[in-house]
Design a protein around this motif. Structure first.
Motif, short mmCIF file in Angstrom:
data_model
loop_
_atom_site.label_atom_id
_atom_site.label_comp_id
_atom_site.label_asym_id
_atom_site.label_seq_id
_atom_site.Cartn_x
_atom_site.Cartn_y
_atom_site.Cartn_z
N GLY A 89 52.50 -36.97 2.20
CA GLY A 89 52.45 -35.81 1.33
C GLY A 89 53.15 -36.02 0.01
N LEU A 90 54.33 -36.64 0.05
CA LEU A 90 55.06 -36.90 -1.20
C LEU A 90 54.27 -37.82 -2.12
N ALA A 91 53.52 -38.75 -1.55
CA ALA A 91 52.70 -39.65 -2.36
C ALA A 91 51.59 -38.91 -3.10
N GLU A 92 51.19 -37.74 -2.58
CA GLU A 92 50.14 -36.93 -3.20
C GLU A 92 50.68 -35.81 -4.07
N ALA A 93 51.97 -35.52 -3.95
CA ALA A 93 52.56 -34.38 -4.66
C ALA A 93 52.62 -34.66 -6.16
N GLU A 94 52.70 -33.58 -6.92
CA GLU A 94 52.87 -33.69 -8.36
C GLU A 94 53.79 -32.58 -8.83
#
Length: 186
Positions: A89-94
């Protein structure tokens, strides 16, 4: 109190729900059987001012209905525990910060999400509390994402990272219930 611009919502909904007997993402929301917990979590983050909303699925992903307006990512390693879902999820967060919400905490309200995200920036680090006990949601400023991801392994999410820091503790018991659903009829 309103949410802060640049705060992403991250709903962790990948687990198999071993103790529950089914993936919790597919469990009807208590008090609203027409809405699944995953849909409730998305709505809570949205109404709390988060944009975008990222949903991490795993077990039962093929049975989750479409979640319009969200970024859905499937964690192929969901069975390894919450740590891999948090990293995914963190890899996709912005944005400057992310509010992390677990799918099995339906008592968390949009007001709690707004309280957690108010004035957040890239250095923010906050944990919701309920009568002095730490719970969810958790707010992670972007400056903390790499450190959290490094320590999120197995069934452990951000807890080791948060223990090594002094996050701001944000009382939410007046606007939410942070209990999680471990077993049916909880």
């Amino acid at each position: 109190m309103t949410g802060s611009p640049g705060v992403c919502g991250l709903l962790l909904a990948a687990g198999g729900g071993r103790r529950y007997g089914m993936p919790k993402a597919l469990v009807p929301t208590p008090g609203n059987p027409g809405e699944l917990l995953v849909e409730h979590g998305v709505r809570t983050l949205r109404e709390g001012g988060c944009s975008p909303v990222v949903v991490v699925l795993g077990a039962g992903a093929q049975s989750v209905p479409e979640l319009p307006g969200t970024r859905v990512v499937v964690n192929p390693e969901w069975a390894s525990g919450m740590g891999s879902s948090l990293r995914t999820g963190l890899a996709e967060a912005e944005g400057d910060a992310v509010v992390v919400l677990l799918v099995d905490t339906p008592g968390v309200t949009a007001e709690a999400v707004r309280r957690m995200s108010a004035g957040a920036d890239a250095s923010s680090l906050r944990v919701a509390t309920y009568h002095g006990e730490r719970g969810h949601p958790v707010l992670l400023g972007r400056a903390h994402w790499d450190g959290v991801a490094e320590l999120a392994v197995g069934d452990v999410g951000a807890r080791p990272y948060l223990r090594s820091r002094k996050p701001e503790l944000v009382a939410c018991e007046d606007v939410a219930d942070g209990r999680d659903l471990d077993v049916p009829d909880a």
